[in-house]
Design an enzyme around this catalytic site. Sequence first.
Site, short mmCIF file in Angstrom:
data_model
loop_
_atom_site.label_atom_id
_atom_site.label_comp_id
_atom_site.label_asym_id
_atom_site.label_seq_id
_atom_site.Cartn_x
_atom_site.Cartn_y
_atom_site.Cartn_z
N LYS A 143 0.84 -1.20 0.00
CA LYS A 143 0.00 0.00 0.00
C LYS A 143 0.87 1.25 0.00
CE LYS A 143 -4.38 -1.70 1.53
NZ LYS A 143 -5.40 -1.83 2.56
N LYS B 147 -11.37 -4.49 -3.82
CA LYS B 147 -12.04 -3.30 -4.30
C LYS B 147 -11.02 -2.25 -4.74
CE LYS B 147 -15.24 0.25 -3.25
NZ LYS B 147 -15.24 1.39 -2.32
N LYS C 172 -5.27 -10.60 -6.01
CA LYS C 172 -6.45 -11.06 -5.26
C LYS C 172 -7.65 -10.18 -5.62
CE LYS C 172 -5.97 -8.24 -1.14
NZ LYS C 172 -5.80 -8.09 0.27
P1 TYM Z 1 -10.88 -6.76 4.75
O1 TYM Z 1 -11.94 -5.80 5.13
O2 TYM Z 1 -9.94 -6.40 3.66
O3 TYM Z 1 -11.51 -8.16 4.37
C1 TYM Z 1 -12.44 -8.84 5.18
C2 TYM Z 1 -12.19 -10.34 5.10
O4 TYM Z 1 -12.29 -10.78 3.75
C3 TYM Z 1 -11.13 -11.53 3.41
N1 TYM Z 1 -10.80 -11.31 1.98
C4 TYM Z 1 -10.55 -12.30 1.11
N2 TYM Z 1 -10.56 -13.64 1.25
C5 TYM Z 1 -10.30 -14.38 0.14
N3 TYM Z 1 -10.02 -13.84 -1.07
C6 TYM Z 1 -10.00 -12.50 -1.25
N4 TYM Z 1 -9.76 -11.98 -2.45
C7 TYM Z 1 -10.28 -11.66 -0.13
N5 TYM Z 1 -10.36 -10.32 0.04
C8 TYM Z 1 -10.67 -10.13 1.34
C9 TYM Z 1 -10.04 -10.98 4.30
O5 TYM Z 1 -8.99 -11.89 4.46
C10 TYM Z 1 -10.78 -10.72 5.59
O6 TYM Z 1 -10.86 -11.90 6.36
N6 TYM Z 1 -7.39 -6.18 8.25
C11 TYM Z 1 -8.65 -6.80 7.99
C12 TYM Z 1 -9.78 -6.35 8.92
C13 TYM Z 1 -9.52 -6.56 10.38
C14 TYM Z 1 -9.49 -7.81 11.06
C15 TYM Z 1 -9.27 -7.47 12.43
C16 TYM Z 1 -9.64 -9.13 10.67
C17 TYM Z 1 -9.31 -5.58 11.30
N7 TYM Z 1 -9.15 -6.12 12.53
C18 TYM Z 1 -9.18 -8.47 13.39
C19 TYM Z 1 -9.55 -10.14 11.63
C20 TYM Z 1 -9.32 -9.79 12.99
C21 TYM Z 1 -9.10 -6.41 6.59
O7 TYM Z 1 -8.71 -5.41 6.05
O8 TYM Z 1 -10.04 -7.19 6.05
#
Ligand code: TYM
Length: 324
Positions: free
Chosen positions: A111, A194, A191
């Site tokens: 990023k 968005k 991957k």
């Molecule tokens: P975020 O908001 O990007 O995504 C939410 C969840 O979706 C999963 N994900 C995917 N899984 C498979 N293939 C993909 N292309 C894909 N894109 C997204 C992510 O792995 C995630 O599980 N940092 C985290 C949010 C967060 C979090 C936490 C997660 C903040 N605090 C504590 C677990 C525990 C995030 O940005 O997810």
Amino acid sequence: MRIFSGIQPTGVLHLGNYFGAIRQWVELQEGNECIYCIVDYHALTNEDTEPDELRRARRELALDLIACGIDPERTILFVQSDVPEHTELCWILGCVTSYGDLTRMTQFKQKAAEREFVNGGLFYYPVLQAADILLYLADHVPVGEDQLQHLELARRIARRFNYRFGRLFPEPQPILGKGARIMSLADPDRKMSKSYGPEHYVGLMEPEDSIRKKIRSAVTDIGLTPGQEMSPGVANLFTILELVAPQEVVEELRREHREGKLLYKHLKEVLYEHLMKTLAPIRERRAELAAREDIDEVLAAGADRARKIAREVLGEARARVGLD
Ligand code: TYM
């Protein structure tokens, strides 16, 4: 087991989120204590987050999650910034986090490389994520593969805190599902996300013809010979197919692929049909929920329940480090 997980309110819930995480979130509600969080503090690290859009996206995401099957009666569903204990624990944990570890986070590096202005929040993002999980003493975290490094760091942080101040935090383990790594249809080397633009994700609530178009134009490969290895684009279509279609349908298409007879147009049509069948009940429920006006109250009630746990654990963490 106590389960915790989070998702950013970015305005669109896509297939990667659903098959990578949310579907497991829903299943885990059976027999476990689940806490799911809409992480709006994290969303602030995206520079383009507009205040009004953030307010809207939080509620929309809550409704999307309920439509997917998250039950706010059984499960604690809440918005991160309603429980400010997250940021205080983040600070305490930051002081047992290695600067070197933070510089090695691949999401941060990626990023940061894409931006001109790199805010400090982006660097601290994984510490806040560790605080989210540890604040509830959660031992399992259902996520997609892209979050594994952040979880590894959360375990290191827990370990360092426990070693220095006495055992308080469990070391949280990931739960990975079959859809842990869904790739972009337009560029299967990346991957589904968005942040790369609309052609790189399929939204759960997107209009049908738009979903059909994205699947139709998914990148595959030219021609097929018997025994040919699957290209990343085709493998990704099969990954999604396995998540939505009966095993015999998948097996038949796999056999056709092995024999060099598979028409990708056919594969895409079958995938589209089964995908829409899987999403139909969610989309219907979401349309019904659109009129639900009590979503703020539902989230406030979730925050009250979360805060009870958070206060207690933060109080203990403060005492351990001498802030009592
Ligand atoms: P975020 O908001 O990007 O995504 C939410 C969840 O979706 C999963 N994900 C995917 N899984 C498979 N293939 C993909 N292309 C894909 N894109 C997204 C992510 O792995 C995630 O599980 N940092 C985290 C949010 C967060 C979090 C936490 C997660 C903040 N605090 C504590 C677990 C525990 C995030 O940005 O997810």
